[in-house]
Design a protein around this motif. Sequence first.
Motif: not given
Length: 241
Positions: A185, A187, A216-219, A227
């Motif tokens: 995870n 970035k 993962d799109e979140e990171f 963001k």
Amino acid sequence: MNLLLDTHTHTVASGHAYSTIIENAKEASKKGLKLFCMTDHGPKMPGGPHIFHFGNLKVLPSEVDGVEILKGVEANILDRDGNLDMPEEILKKLDVVIASLHDVCFPYRDVESNTEAMINAIKNPYVDIVGHPGNPLFDIDVDKVLDAAKEYNTCIEINNSSFVASRVGSYENCLLIAKKAAKMNVKICVGSDAHIAFDVGRFDKALEVIEKAHLDEEFIMNTDVDKFKDYLRSKGKLLNR
């Protein structure tokens, strides 16, 4: 995956790039980008801009053709201590700082030296992104670099130009880095590393790596302007914007 911003672009000021900031902005607007970072090479790059170029970035508008522009640098890592070719008084005024190893500025080649230099740059509080870490000229201990990136809240770059115009042989290295980053995870920032306007917002090969690595799109900081800007604020940037 829809990427709305480009974190790594160059203008004619870099010495071996061929478009102006206005031309880059027009291309970014045409491609539907909401933001891009102007990150010309640091002054130790042969043909690169004088330090005054970075000190005077305040004259640039924050938006051109409806696209927001963040003003920054791709600084050169100079030694194993992670020193950059930009003074602190300039670094702390920039919106975004990429730190990269380039063979014309960094003489070392062994894994230990490359890794130490990259990690020490990551520890610099003004560094936001590590540029093209998959460059095969600079073998690194990927696990150690990613551990440092996570600990110091620094993004690792997937650099599209590495696959299409420069740093031949980067693909497998970058895929390995992306797969390990996905598990940890860490970035990620995706940069075109455009040296001509037509490449601004070009992410085709980087997206292929992202898909294969199951990131993962979140990171991935490029999927949402807020963001990315919140990330920079967490690094002490953009506090007045």
